[in-house]
Design an enzyme around this catalytic site. Structure first.
Site, mmCIF file in Angstrom:
data_model
loop_
_atom_site.group_PDB
_atom_site.id
_atom_site.type_symbol
_atom_site.label_atom_id
_atom_site.label_comp_id
_atom_site.label_asym_id
_atom_site.label_seq_id
_atom_site.Cartn_x
_atom_site.Cartn_y
_atom_site.Cartn_z
ATOM 1 N N TYR A 152 -7.054 -6.031 -8.136
ATOM 2 C CA TYR A 152 -7.927 -6.710 -7.362
ATOM 3 C C TYR A 152 -9.403 -7.862 -7.552
ATOM 4 O O TYR A 152 -10.021 -7.748 -6.941
ATOM 5 C CB TYR A 152 -9.185 -5.600 -7.631
ATOM 6 C CG TYR A 152 -8.110 -3.896 -6.362
ATOM 7 C CD1 TYR A 152 -7.262 -3.820 -6.526
ATOM 8 C CD2 TYR A 152 -9.372 -2.461 -6.892
ATOM 9 C CE1 TYR A 152 -6.580 -2.510 -5.402
ATOM 10 C CE2 TYR A 152 -8.477 -1.515 -6.750
ATOM 11 C CZ TYR A 152 -7.403 -1.577 -6.115
ATOM 12 O OH TYR A 152 -6.567 -0.686 -5.534
ATOM 13 N N LYS A 207 2.299 -0.558 -16.521
ATOM 14 C CA LYS A 207 4.153 -0.935 -16.610
ATOM 15 C C LYS A 207 3.958 -1.091 -17.580
ATOM 16 O O LYS A 207 5.486 -2.471 -17.063
ATOM 17 C CB LYS A 207 4.432 -1.191 -14.925
ATOM 18 C CG LYS A 207 5.655 -0.707 -14.428
ATOM 19 C CD LYS A 207 6.245 0.905 -14.359
ATOM 20 C CE LYS A 207 6.859 0.909 -14.174
ATOM 21 N NZ LYS A 207 8.403 2.115 -13.915
ATOM 22 N N ASP A 239 4.469 5.768 -13.481
ATOM 23 C CA ASP A 239 4.949 6.072 -11.939
ATOM 24 C C ASP A 239 4.805 8.165 -13.204
ATOM 25 O O ASP A 239 4.810 8.714 -12.531
ATOM 26 C CB ASP A 239 6.004 5.848 -12.007
ATOM 27 C CG ASP A 239 7.245 5.529 -12.947
ATOM 28 O OD1 ASP A 239 6.340 4.724 -14.390
ATOM 29 O OD2 ASP A 239 8.177 5.642 -13.493
ATOM 30 N N ASP A 263 -6.961 2.858 -9.993
ATOM 31 C CA ASP A 263 -7.750 3.485 -8.653
ATOM 32 C C ASP A 263 -6.990 4.920 -8.115
ATOM 33 O O ASP A 263 -7.202 5.918 -7.202
ATOM 34 C CB ASP A 263 -8.002 2.390 -7.673
ATOM 35 C CG ASP A 263 -8.382 2.884 -6.362
ATOM 36 O OD1 ASP A 263 -9.112 3.637 -5.820
ATOM 37 O OD2 ASP A 263 -8.186 1.619 -5.429
ATOM 38 N N ASP A 267 -7.396 9.227 -7.724
ATOM 39 C CA ASP A 267 -7.750 10.286 -6.690
ATOM 40 C C ASP A 267 -6.819 11.466 -6.979
ATOM 41 O O ASP A 267 -6.796 12.322 -6.915
ATOM 42 C CB ASP A 267 -7.379 9.014 -5.395
ATOM 43 C CG ASP A 267 -8.349 8.389 -4.461
ATOM 44 O OD1 ASP A 267 -9.048 8.218 -5.824
ATOM 45 O OD2 ASP A 267 -8.746 7.925 -3.820
#
Length: 375
Positions: A152, A207, A239, A263, A267
């Protein structure tokens, strides 16, 4: 009482000990922000906090051309904390298609260096989880999302070439990772450990098996871990984390992640405890804190008194805890604990449940019930 004095129209007036810059924002923002201010005042009594209203958000941009007016930024810069309702309207966008409203907290984030996005994930009532056989407290962890770097950091600075190629760059710095890792370890020290084994644990979500940037992120977390032998370090590829947060959420205490990954998994975590309507958040730096519910502005239900104020109320209690810790003010910490107990009691009673959690209670109903349960 430690009072702050100021001159007003030639005379002295007394101001509350803590000044809170309050930005209601867009959509349901004014409703949930107003509900939170009401609960905080009930929990604290008078003379402790002043909630000073300032404009900002997509609606203000439409009227003025400014999403974050200079007056509002100055107030945020000099207040003890910031309380925000919600920002953003889908139809109010910049020429590149990105939403204007999001720019409010993004500007505050970068201008005030709010590098830690903290998302508590707690199950207050088992019935609200889509996961089987979960009870209140079975899920209780915190996601710490690095807030100023990662993918971001390219917002507004990526490349769009001839309408054919678009690129954004993932940015990871040693300073950025060191300070977010230290923040996460320190947070784990203040908690009681994971629900499953009460062990203090800091999990690195990355990752690292594929990308050098994430391998660098993990390596720096390993370096920081040497200063925290009392907190276990754990690892999960992002993942796999999406599976673990569903299959074994009770294992987690504090999770740290790069901006985009944080982010996404925050959620998902919110969904396991009832949804975005019960998900608080705080964006924290070394000197400033911005608190708001993790949900959006939901303009389709704005003004109908049906929005749940829980996420913003819990963000308000988070604000009290943060201020109490910074200023060694036990009355703020105790008020935060009372609010959280009142929320849990209200939900456990089952009579006043907001619509997003399967009930029929209005924003006003929920606010009043929490206030009744404060004692």
């Amino acid at each position: 009482m430690d009072w702050v004095h100021t001159i007003h129209r030639g005379g002295w007036i007394e101001m509350a000990k803590y000044q809170i810059a309050t930005i209601e924002g867009d959509g349901i923002g004014p409703e949930v922000c107003g509900a939170t201010v009401h609960v905080l005042k009930e929990a604290l009594g008078s003379g402790i906090m002043d909630f000073n209203q300032f404009p900002g958000g997509a609606s203000h941009y439409v009227k003025s051309g400014f999403v974050l007016p200079e007056e509002t930024f100055a107030a945020c810069q000099h207040s003890h904390a910031m309380l925000h309702g919600a920002a953003g309207l889908p139809d109010v966008t910049y020429p590149d298609g990105t939403e204007v409203g999001n720019d409010l907290h993004l500007q505050l984030r970068f201008k005030l260096d709010l590098y830690a996005n903290v998302r508590p994930i707690r199950l207050y009532q088992g019935d609200f989880s889509p996961l089987k056989n979960r009870q209140a407290g079975d899920i209780d962890y915190v996601i710490v999302r690095e807030n100023t770097e990662g993918l971001y950091a390219s917002r507004g600075a990526g490349v769009l070439l001839r309408g054919e190629v678009a690129t954004d760059t993932l940015v990871v710095t040693r300073k950025g990772v060191e300070r977010i890792a230290k923040f996460a370890f320190e947070l784990s020290r203040k908690r009681s450990g994971a629900p499953s084994d009460h062990k203090r644990r800091m999990t690195v979500c990355d990752k690292a098996n594929i990308l050098r940037s994430y391998a660098f992120f993990r390596a720096i977390c390993d370096e920081v871990a040497q200063s925290y032998p009392d907190v276990a370090i754990d690892y999960s590829y992002v993942d796999a984390m999406t599976v673990h947060l569903v299959k074994r959420p009770e294992f987690y205490d504090v999770i740290v992640a790069e901006n985009m990954f944080g982010d996404i998994i925050s959620d998902l975590g919110a969904a396991t405890v009832g949804g975005m309507g019960i998900a608080p958040s705080g964006e924290l730096g070394d000197h400033h804190g911005l608190f708001q519910g993790a949900h959006g502005s939901a303009p389709d239900i704005a003004g109908l008194n049906v929005a749940s104020p829980l996420a913003t109320i819990l963000s308000g209690s988070f604000m009290l805890r943060w201020l109490g810790d910074r200023h060694q003010d036990q009355q703020l910490t105790e008020a935060a604990e009372r609010i959280e107990r009142a929320v849990e009691l209200t939900l456990s009673q089952g009579k006043v449940i907001p619509r997003d959690l399967g009930g029929q209670a209005s924003c006003t109903d929920v606010t009043q019930a929490i206030c009744r349960n404060l004692d």
